[in-house]
Design a protein around this motif. Structure first.
Motif, short mmCIF file in Angstrom:
data_model
loop_
_atom_site.label_atom_id
_atom_site.label_comp_id
_atom_site.label_asym_id
_atom_site.label_seq_id
_atom_site.Cartn_x
_atom_site.Cartn_y
_atom_site.Cartn_z
N PRO A 154 40.03 40.31 33.39
CA PRO A 154 40.03 39.65 32.08
C PRO A 154 40.74 40.51 31.03
CG PRO A 154 37.82 39.71 33.04
CD PRO A 154 38.67 40.57 33.89
N THR A 155 41.25 39.86 29.99
CA THR A 155 41.83 40.63 28.88
C THR A 155 40.70 41.27 28.06
OG1 THR A 155 41.79 38.68 27.48
CG2 THR A 155 43.85 39.13 28.66
N ASP A 156 41.07 42.10 27.10
CA ASP A 156 40.12 42.74 26.17
C ASP A 156 39.12 43.65 26.87
OD1 ASP A 156 41.07 41.40 23.74
OD2 ASP A 156 40.33 39.60 24.72
N GLU A 157 39.46 44.14 28.05
CA GLU A 157 38.59 45.11 28.72
C GLU A 157 38.74 46.49 28.07
OE1 GLU A 157 36.34 45.62 30.77
OE2 GLU A 157 36.12 43.86 32.03
N PHE A 158 39.95 46.75 27.55
CA PHE A 158 40.27 48.10 27.07
C PHE A 158 40.30 48.12 25.55
CE2 PHE A 158 41.58 47.96 31.40
CZ PHE A 158 41.39 49.24 31.88
N PHE A 159 39.94 49.27 24.98
CA PHE A 159 39.92 49.43 23.53
C PHE A 159 41.24 49.02 22.89
CE2 PHE A 159 36.66 52.97 23.83
CZ PHE A 159 35.68 52.19 23.25
N ASN A 160 41.14 48.29 21.79
CA ASN A 160 42.29 48.07 20.89
C ASN A 160 43.51 47.45 21.57
OD1 ASN A 160 40.84 49.39 18.81
ND2 ASN A 160 41.38 51.34 19.76
N LYS A 184 49.37 40.98 55.01
CA LYS A 184 48.97 39.97 54.01
C LYS A 184 48.51 40.70 52.76
CE LYS A 184 47.38 36.42 57.23
NZ LYS A 184 46.43 36.49 58.32
N VAL A 185 48.69 40.07 51.61
CA VAL A 185 48.18 40.62 50.34
C VAL A 185 47.35 39.53 49.67
CG1 VAL A 185 48.79 41.54 48.06
CG2 VAL A 185 50.23 42.09 50.04
N MET A 186 46.12 39.88 49.29
CA MET A 186 45.31 38.92 48.56
C MET A 186 45.64 39.01 47.07
SD MET A 186 41.47 39.00 50.07
CE MET A 186 41.33 40.77 50.21
N LEU A 187 45.90 37.88 46.44
CA LEU A 187 46.11 37.82 45.00
C LEU A 187 44.90 37.14 44.40
CD1 LEU A 187 49.87 36.71 44.93
CD2 LEU A 187 48.94 39.02 44.76
N ILE A 188 44.15 37.87 43.60
CA ILE A 188 42.87 37.35 43.09
C ILE A 188 42.94 37.25 41.56
CG2 ILE A 188 40.38 37.78 42.91
CD1 ILE A 188 40.64 39.36 45.56
N ASN A 189 42.75 36.05 41.05
CA ASN A 189 42.74 35.87 39.61
C ASN A 189 41.29 35.92 39.13
OD1 ASN A 189 42.92 35.19 36.97
ND2 ASN A 189 43.74 33.13 37.29
N ALA A 190 40.89 37.08 38.61
CA ALA A 190 39.53 37.24 38.10
C ALA A 190 39.51 37.23 36.57
CB ALA A 190 38.93 38.54 38.63
N SER A 191 40.57 36.68 35.97
CA SER A 191 40.70 36.77 34.51
C SER A 191 39.63 35.98 33.76
CB SER A 191 42.09 36.32 34.06
OG SER A 191 42.31 34.98 34.42
N GLU A 192 39.02 34.99 34.44
CA GLU A 192 37.94 34.23 33.78
C GLU A 192 36.55 34.69 34.23
OE1 GLU A 192 38.69 32.12 31.34
OE2 GLU A 192 40.77 32.68 31.73
N LYS A 193 36.51 35.69 35.09
CA LYS A 193 35.22 36.13 35.65
C LYS A 193 34.58 37.18 34.73
CE LYS A 193 35.71 33.94 39.65
NZ LYS A 193 34.87 32.80 39.97
N PHE A 194 34.15 36.74 33.58
CA PHE A 194 33.52 37.71 32.67
C PHE A 194 32.41 37.02 31.89
CE2 PHE A 194 36.87 35.68 30.16
CZ PHE A 194 36.23 35.40 28.97
N ARG A 195 31.55 37.86 31.32
CA ARG A 195 30.49 37.37 30.44
C ARG A 195 30.56 38.23 29.18
NH1 ARG A 195 26.45 38.35 33.67
NH2 ARG A 195 25.51 40.04 32.47
N LEU A 196 30.67 37.61 28.03
CA LEU A 196 30.78 38.38 26.79
C LEU A 196 29.48 39.12 26.48
CD1 LEU A 196 32.72 35.96 24.43
CD2 LEU A 196 33.52 38.15 25.30
N LEU A 197 29.61 40.33 26.00
CA LEU A 197 28.42 41.07 25.55
C LEU A 197 27.92 40.48 24.25
CD1 LEU A 197 29.81 44.65 26.17
CD2 LEU A 197 27.90 43.64 27.38
#
Length: 335
Positions: free
Chosen positions: A291-297, A318-331
């Motif tokens: 996901p975006t916004d994992e890192f400061f600033n 083989k290479v696995m391409l995994i889209n985990a960009s929506e796999k988050f829960r906001l604090l």
């Protein structure tokens, strides 16, 4: 005189002399890492420079009193080092001078450790874990701690960093960990572990940082670790090639990058050739978009590259391409 910090704050008349004596009571390595006897310029944690600044504002005694009143016993050394690195990174990330050097958040460390844990098993063989840009050690030691919670294996950590203060933090923490070795210097020009290879590599190398300052050293590198030299404006793929060279024949690794490692360079460019070499050699098991916004600033996309020199038969080529960009829960609130 066996005085504690609290004791020496009681007498403001003799405080300066007592504080100097207190600092000189540490062993020689601690004094060196703190910079107690530094004579010119900053040295590692630059305690001399800090004291000079606080004295100039006439707040040294007040600050020291505040610190001496904090009970640090409930915290283990790793918590304190992580907090220190967090503070240093928090301000470093705002300054242009260290743009691209990103503190690795705890949930990303947890994910990296889970991936590694899924690929190792119980054994009486030592597990050697390496981070070539270890900063204050929060990723390296965080992975070690999580592996130790899950497995009954002996682990040993190895790290290197060229930032004086962050190296000193990692070095101090390493003294609480059996066999841990932390070295100071530029991994790309002076690999302090050139004779070693490792079971596990982890890293969050700087993003978009130029290697112009040591171009000659890298062009004349005799180790054979750099198959191709990427654009001088970004050294990420140099670190990637270095890490692959450090993996033993069954080694696994997880490396955090921004998108540049995936997308920079046209077909036929050095970047493209490095990716081709990695894929042809079948070192890449998966690429995971976080996901975006994992890192400061910064709201950038970041990616985990999972490296594996000994893939299962059904994963070969083989290479696995995994889209985990929506796999988050906001604090609920800012950490």
């Amino acid at each position: 005189k066996n005085q504690t910090l609290k004791d020496i704050c009681k007498n403001d008349k003799s405080f300066n002399i007592d504080f100097e004596a207190y600092l000189h009571g540490f062993d020689s390595e601690t004094k060196d890492l703190l910079g107690v006897d530094a004579t010119d310029g900053e040295k590692f944690l630059d305690i001399k420079g800090v004291i000079t600044k606080l004295n100039a504002k006439k707040v040294l005694l007040g600050y020291t009193k505040e610190w001496s009143g904090i009970d640090l016993k409930p915290f283990n050394n790793s918590d304190i080092t992580t907090l220190e690195e967090h503070i240093k990174r928090r301000w470093a990330d705002i300054s242009a001078e260290t743009a691209g050097e990103q503190y690795t958040p705890d949930d990303v460390i947890g994910l990296i450790a889970e991936i590694i844990a899924s690929k190792i098993e119980e054994s009486d063989r030592l597990l050697k874990i390496y981070d070539c840009t270890c900063g204050g050690g929060n990723l390296l030691f965080g992975v070690e701690d999580r592996i130790n919670e899950k497995f009954n294996r002996f682990t040993q950590t190895y790290g290197q960093d060229w930032n004086d203060a962050l190296y000193a933090l990692a070095r101090i923490e390493s003294r609480f960990r059996p066999g841990s070795k932390i070295e100071h210097g530029n991994t790309l020009t002076n690999d302090k572990f050139y004779n070693d290879d490792f079971d596990v590599v982890v890293a969050n190398p700087p993003y978009g940082v130029s290697w112009k300052g040591y171009q000659k050293d890298i062009e004349n590198d005799k180790t054979g670790r750099f198959k191709y030299l990427p654009s001088i404006s970004d050294g990420q793929l140099l670190f990637m090639q270095h890490l692959i060279s450090k993996l033993d024949v069954n080694g696994i690794g997880v490396v955090v990058h921004n998108g540049s490692t995936l997308f920079s360079g046209d077909a036929g460019s050095a970047e493209s050739n490095i990716r081709k070499w990695m894929l042809d050699s079948d070192f890449v098991e998966a690429i995971i978009q976080l996901p975006t916004d994992e890192f400061f600033n910064t709201g950038i996309h970041t990616y985990l590259w999972v490296l594996n020199k000994n893939k299962d038969a059904d994963r070969k080529d083989k290479v696995m391409l995994i889209n985990a960009s929506e796999k988050f829960r906001l604090l609920k609130k800012n950490i």
